[in-house]
Design a protein around this motif. Sequence first.
Motif, PDB file in Angstrom:
ATOM      1  N   LEU A  26      -4.420  -0.101  -4.860  1.00 26.62           N
ATOM      2  CA  LEU A  26      -5.655  -0.497  -4.173  1.00 26.62           C
ATOM      3  C   LEU A  26      -5.454  -1.761  -3.362  1.00 26.62           C
ATOM      4  O   LEU A  26      -5.965  -1.888  -2.242  1.00 26.62           O
ATOM      5  CB  LEU A  26      -6.770  -0.714  -5.212  1.00 26.62           C
ATOM      6  CG  LEU A  26      -8.139  -1.122  -4.660  1.00 26.62           C
ATOM      7  CD1 LEU A  26      -8.684  -0.052  -3.730  1.00 26.62           C
ATOM      8  CD2 LEU A  26      -9.113  -1.382  -5.800  1.00 26.62           C
ATOM      9  N   LEU A  30      -5.971  -2.091   0.713  1.00 27.57           N
ATOM     10  CA  LEU A  30      -6.849  -3.075   1.345  1.00 27.57           C
ATOM     11  C   LEU A  30      -6.108  -3.884   2.399  1.00 27.57           C
ATOM     12  O   LEU A  30      -6.653  -4.190   3.469  1.00 27.57           O
ATOM     13  CB  LEU A  30      -7.431  -4.000   0.274  1.00 27.57           C
ATOM     14  CG  LEU A  30      -8.481  -3.390  -0.658  1.00 27.57           C
ATOM     15  CD1 LEU A  30      -8.880  -4.383  -1.738  1.00 27.57           C
ATOM     16  CD2 LEU A  30      -9.707  -2.957   0.140  1.00 27.57           C
ATOM     17  N   ILE A  33      -5.765  -1.786   5.511  1.00 26.54           N
ATOM     18  CA  ILE A  33      -7.030  -1.682   6.247  1.00 26.54           C
ATOM     19  C   ILE A  33      -7.320  -2.963   7.010  1.00 26.54           C
ATOM     20  O   ILE A  33      -7.773  -2.939   8.163  1.00 26.54           O
ATOM     21  CB  ILE A  33      -8.171  -1.354   5.260  1.00 26.54           C
ATOM     22  CG1 ILE A  33      -7.982   0.056   4.687  1.00 26.54           C
ATOM     23  CG2 ILE A  33      -9.529  -1.456   5.946  1.00 26.54           C
ATOM     24  CD1 ILE A  33      -8.973   0.414   3.604  1.00 26.54           C
ATOM     25  N   LEU A  34      -7.034  -4.121   6.403  1.00 22.52           N
ATOM     26  CA  LEU A  34      -7.301  -5.394   7.065  1.00 22.52           C
ATOM     27  C   LEU A  34      -6.359  -5.641   8.243  1.00 22.52           C
ATOM     28  O   LEU A  34      -6.750  -6.252   9.247  1.00 22.52           O
ATOM     29  CB  LEU A  34      -7.184  -6.534   6.051  1.00 22.52           C
ATOM     30  CG  LEU A  34      -8.264  -6.585   4.958  1.00 22.52           C
ATOM     31  CD1 LEU A  34      -7.958  -7.674   3.952  1.00 22.52           C
ATOM     32  CD2 LEU A  34      -9.633  -6.827   5.589  1.00 22.52           C
TER      33      LEU A  34
END
Length: 326
Positions: A26, A30, A33-34
């Motif tokens: 996870l 993240l 995605i950032l």
Amino acid sequence: MRTRFLAIVRDYFGFSHKEARGFLALLILLMVILLAPWLYRWLMPQAPPDTSAAEQRRLDSLLAVMVQPAAPGPGSRTYPPGAEESGAESARPAVRFAFNPNTVSVADWQRLGLPRWLAERIERYRQKGGRFRKKEDLLRIYNFPLDLYAELEPYVRLEPTSPPVSGGGQERTVNGSEKPVFQAAHFERPARSALQPFDINTADTTQLVRLRGIGSRLAARIVKFRDALGGFVSTDQYNEIFGLDSLAREELHRYAQIQTPARKIRINTASAEDLDRHPFLSRRQAEIIIRYREQHGAFRSAEDLKAIRILDEKTRERMGGYLSFE
């Protein structure tokens, strides 16, 4: 590096090996995605639009018209964008008369010089239970003009508030009126039943939330940590629960007792997966314990674990109450 990070996550949060790997996945997701927007701009630069000279002159002329400020007329008021008055409303002369802001209608607000959007905002404020108890409360309405308030302030009429009525459950009259006013009696909330000590190894969240400093989320975390351990073997383990403050720890030490023994792992028959589920052992430690048992035979006591170098003294002490050498 990855194994060491997973071990740190498991020790800090009390995760199992599977939960720690999910946490790592996870975290990587993240980060992707950032960073995706920045990578897209870096890999796919956008070329500036090609405009002709005639089109550029046209855009410059439009921009010049848009940025030219309009000179405000004398006595004009500033309103928020999109809330300008229509020509009919702005041309309507304002009338001054005494009014009660708690009862005046939208039409009368407009007669007083307020734009329709502001009058409707006041009406919505009153419909939601808002009251004007003093003249200055009008300024609590968002974007109410200060100069308009200064003009209307002498005309504001508020009804006087009735004096407080004392006494419980008795009939009284106010200002000599014959209409009775009943004052509700005051009832005290009954005190909660006295807490009794309970078994922390069998308690559920409903018992834990009764303790001061422990809410539903923290109670669920305590139960999850207890189940992962197999039960508490010492009240000192309360200090290892993430998120407990001094008040919650004090309440646990006072009421949460260890009356039921913890569930033990049969180290001589357990698999690496069985050992890995325990929060105090990492996957690598579990595998080394199994390999040592296969090479040297069954463990007879906790002293035999000293031969496994990867298990330090602190780990052996923490696992001592959870191992069975039968």
